[in-house]
Enzyme design. Sequence first.
Site, short mmCIF file in Angstrom:
data_model
loop_
_atom_site.label_atom_id
_atom_site.label_comp_id
_atom_site.label_asym_id
_atom_site.label_seq_id
_atom_site.Cartn_x
_atom_site.Cartn_y
_atom_site.Cartn_z
CD GLU A 23 -3.09 -1.08 1.98
OE1 GLU A 23 -3.06 -0.08 2.87
OE2 GLU A 23 -3.98 -1.89 2.00
CD GLU A 81 -3.93 -5.96 2.72
OE1 GLU A 81 -4.76 -5.22 3.18
OE2 GLU A 81 -2.72 -5.64 2.95
#
Length: 539
Positions: free
Chosen positions: A209, A337
Amino acid sequence: MNRRRFLGISACASAAILTGSRTAFAADAEIEITPQPAGPQNTNTISPNLYGHFIEHLGGVIYDGVWVGPNSKISNINGIRKQFVDDMKHLRAPNLRWPGGCFADGYHWRDGIGAHRPRTYNYWQASMPAGYDHTEPNAFGIHEFMHLCRLTGAEPYLAANMNSGSPGEFHDWVSYCNAPVGTLSLADERAANGDKDPFAVKWWGVGNESWGCGGDMNPSEYANLYRRFVTQFPAYEPKPILVAVGPRGHAKDLDLDWTRSFFESMTTGGHRSRIDGLSIHYYTDFRRSQERVATFDARGWFDVLREGARIESVIEQHWEIMAKYDPEHHTKLVVDEWGVWYPVGEEIAPNYLLSQPLTLRDALHTALTLDIFNRHADKIAMANVAQTINCIHSLFLAKGDQYVRTPVYSVFEMYRPHMGAQQAQLRIHCEDLKVPSHSAAAATMPALSGSASMQGKTLTVTLTNPSLNVPLTAKLRLTAGDIVEGKGTILTHANMSASNTFDHPTAVQPAPFAVSIHGNGSAITVPPRSIVALELRLA
């Protein structure tokens, strides 16, 4: 009634495409399956890695979901919760991503090796309720993680620290893990810490991220840093699979510009750095809504399922962008994810951050998602549910000596036959389902979704009926071959918000499902709120 366009091997499409009239059907839906030939003619294998997992040092995931310590009265294997190991082995968990998540970009691997380990800051400390500590003890480090992988049979997938770490620290970690003993001092240090044999880590996430908690970068900034991290990657076996940080797929615009700009930065100017995987994070994101985990109405039921199914469009649109820069599609997608993320407030304990008590709704969401992954097996190298225990879309909840499998676990169990099987072409023809919604006056979704695969002479078909009250009759037909035997499993409950709890751990459980066989087909009735898995043996 609203109708959907014909979607090929996707979900439920309009009956009128084939016949022009719903009345031509003797059933609500017709399912046509073309079993694929085995061997090299069929390259669309459903990789077991699509059924992967993710654990992070967040709330109660590691301590005490996975790690209870060797001196615990809870049954453990060198500190690792034994029940967790047994269940992951039962599911044949293919891979396990660690140490994060946002935690990874503050984690220094040396803190988790050796006899004397420091207590360090944890990124999630700031989210802990007042009066609770979340300092990282580093009791669970790389050796403990690799021990867990060996116990369960899962392949390790490590995420590098790009935010507070350096290329040198990353390369040392790779060498510590993979260099043969006697070659580097780092390999000898690993042996001195208890593991003479290399860890043979193949999957390496280069950051996490990076558009957010991993550095707040833009795509070109991340691309510049990615090249620095991978250019002198240590050349030890096995050959690495390098996964670059990709988009936040659950953004309203699907974050398409991240993928476009990243590949633009990586392919112009003569850059040659390899990209084997591009990660996508996709949360069915209800964090800022009034939706609750355990109590909801029909609108909430369908809103969550419809939003979850949007991941199919995310996969397709990012894949299309990638093709412009990588027409041979060397780079595959890694959905590392995914899951439903609800607002805080229903945790199993205040300090077990994001530990959601999942329900039947989340089981159906899981089935819809796994079917999408199966249908796009040619595009996806890996997917990891977030997270496996005590966090967001968990298969297990654990607190002290209490332990329970959520309904999500049962879906992974039912879908095991798809792992490593050959994708079979599935076409479902039926009318769409009109559903209530909090965000629209009228909404629709497929009335039946599914996927199919072949392994030897066994055809596996998984189907989901999201309706809350209407059973769906379906006629299943093979385009070639006959079915000689069939059996099924169903997961459902009369209560749409049914869940497994510490007090009632078996409220939602799979049950046998009757299958009638007629030559090259079968007639079934898929009850409302249900997931059905069929195992059909072909002649």
